[in-house]
Design a protein around this motif. Sequence first.
Motif, mmCIF file in Angstrom:
data_model
loop_
_atom_site.group_PDB
_atom_site.id
_atom_site.type_symbol
_atom_site.label_atom_id
_atom_site.label_comp_id
_atom_site.label_asym_id
_atom_site.label_seq_id
_atom_site.Cartn_x
_atom_site.Cartn_y
_atom_site.Cartn_z
ATOM 1 N N ASP A 1 -4.614 7.104 3.852
ATOM 2 C CA ASP A 1 -5.575 7.937 3.133
ATOM 3 C C ASP A 1 -6.253 7.168 2.010
ATOM 4 O OD1 ASP A 1 -7.003 10.278 2.752
ATOM 5 O OD2 ASP A 1 -5.607 11.057 1.254
ATOM 6 N N SER A 2 -6.562 5.922 2.281
ATOM 7 C CA SER A 2 -7.255 5.064 1.327
ATOM 8 C C SER A 2 -8.575 4.615 1.946
ATOM 9 C CB SER A 2 -6.380 3.856 0.979
ATOM 10 O OG SER A 2 -6.989 3.050 0.003
ATOM 11 N N ILE B 1 0.817 -1.212 0.000
ATOM 12 C CA ILE B 1 0.000 0.000 0.000
ATOM 13 C C ILE B 1 0.854 1.266 0.000
ATOM 14 C CG2 ILE B 1 -0.272 0.140 2.519
ATOM 15 C CD1 ILE B 1 -3.201 1.032 1.954
ATOM 16 N N ASN B 2 1.990 1.230 0.658
ATOM 17 C CA ASN B 2 2.835 2.425 0.698
ATOM 18 C C ASN B 2 3.419 2.743 -0.675
ATOM 19 O OD1 ASN B 2 4.043 4.517 2.403
ATOM 20 N ND2 ASN B 2 5.983 3.558 1.857
ATOM 21 N N GLN B 3 3.685 1.701 -1.469
ATOM 22 C CA GLN B 3 4.202 1.884 -2.816
ATOM 23 C C GLN B 3 3.100 2.327 -3.773
ATOM 24 O OE1 GLN B 3 7.041 1.554 -4.700
ATOM 25 N NE2 GLN B 3 5.920 1.793 -6.624
ATOM 26 N N LEU B 4 1.960 1.677 -3.720
ATOM 27 C CA LEU B 4 0.915 1.901 -4.721
ATOM 28 C C LEU B 4 0.004 3.076 -4.397
ATOM 29 C CD1 LEU B 4 0.016 -1.846 -5.275
ATOM 30 C CD2 LEU B 4 1.329 -0.378 -6.823
ATOM 31 N N ARG B 5 -0.208 3.364 -3.116
ATOM 32 C CA ARG B 5 -1.035 4.481 -2.669
ATOM 33 C C ARG B 5 -2.415 4.520 -3.353
ATOM 34 N NH1 ARG B 5 0.566 7.041 2.047
ATOM 35 N NH2 ARG B 5 2.815 6.809 2.217
ATOM 36 N N PRO B 6 -3.172 3.431 -3.325
ATOM 37 C CA PRO B 6 -4.484 3.437 -3.979
ATOM 38 C C PRO B 6 -5.491 4.298 -3.222
ATOM 39 C CG PRO B 6 -4.204 1.433 -2.722
ATOM 40 C CD PRO B 6 -2.879 2.146 -2.671
ATOM 41 N N ASP C 1 -8.782 -2.264 7.270
ATOM 42 C CA ASP C 1 -9.421 -0.949 7.281
ATOM 43 C C ASP C 1 -8.507 0.078 7.951
ATOM 44 O OD1 ASP C 1 -11.678 0.891 6.944
ATOM 45 O OD2 ASP C 1 -11.935 0.724 9.105
ATOM 46 N N LEU C 2 -7.868 -0.307 9.051
ATOM 47 C CA LEU C 2 -6.942 0.596 9.736
ATOM 48 C C LEU C 2 -5.761 0.946 8.838
ATOM 49 C CD1 LEU C 2 -5.986 2.065 12.322
ATOM 50 C CD2 LEU C 2 -4.849 -0.071 12.983
ATOM 51 N N VAL C 3 -5.197 -0.043 8.155
ATOM 52 C CA VAL C 3 -4.075 0.197 7.250
ATOM 53 C C VAL C 3 -4.488 1.182 6.157
ATOM 54 C CG1 VAL C 3 -2.555 -0.846 5.522
ATOM 55 C CG2 VAL C 3 -2.973 -2.027 7.694
#
Length: 305
Positions: A231-232, A105-110, A224-226
């Motif tokens: 900001d996703s 998620i940190n790389q892709l930032r969806p 959900d927390l992640v």
Amino acid sequence: DKPGGIYYSDPHIRMKFMIPNHRTQMYYNGYTWTHETDRYGFRNSTTLESADIALLGDSNVYGHGVNVDHTIGHYLGKLTGMQVINMARQGDSSLQEPYLLTEYINQLRPKYVLYFFNENDIRDLYIYRTDAELQSFVDTPITKIQFGTRLPIEEALKIRDEQNRDLLQGSMRERLYLFRALNWIEFRKSEQSINARLSNDLHNVNDETSLGWRFTKHAIQYMDLVCRNHDSRLVIVPMTHYGHSAHYSILERLARSSGIAFIDTRAIHDQSFFLPGDGHYTPKGAEAMAKLASDFLESKSEAYH
């Protein structure tokens, strides 16, 4: 992860991953398709450095039985005009999906993470972990959940190659017999073990107080927390079209109580949506599911942003 397979095993975190930058022909139940992965090891025709939408799920979202241009991710990209990365793999459940989300998620930032729940996901947990291991995850507060460090892929692939070289020794007849015998024995032992565990009320797949459901709900709340921390927005997409209405209701209650977005997918039930004799999505079914997701995201986009 056997010879000719598309996976390799990571002994550090005890999960399988698809070989990155890999292309081959696949076959199952009379269906054939081209399998191709990006540099992350996901089924995408190109590697994305970032994405608007990330998909988590199992073989239905991976696109088992069809080519990549007939998958949910492909249709969703066309309908929304957004960059979609398909992170789904065959056999994944709430065991592997939280790890994948944490890892990428940190790389892709969806902007959106669509979590597709399939009705066999509860059962699949028991293939990979003991009751004690599942309970340990449930007992860990979501703010304290951590995963081990993956073995560098070069090392993991080297181990895979060495193990497979051992299996490939001998004549072709011995080779074929060995593969078939080992696969059948492993399958039968796994099925017997899982069926024995599921006969216990602790593992009732339709009871949300069961161990499998407590694990899954905990994993969803962790994801959900992640997402919120990056900001996703997590979106639950239930694929419960085979009659397990209990699964749909459990997920809907969880979404409502936790403030997680939820897509009503009950319209996905037409027989033409599923491959005959197999049960995975036809192109028509994948497109219909993508349309539901696209309509939902369009209706919610202003509220989210």
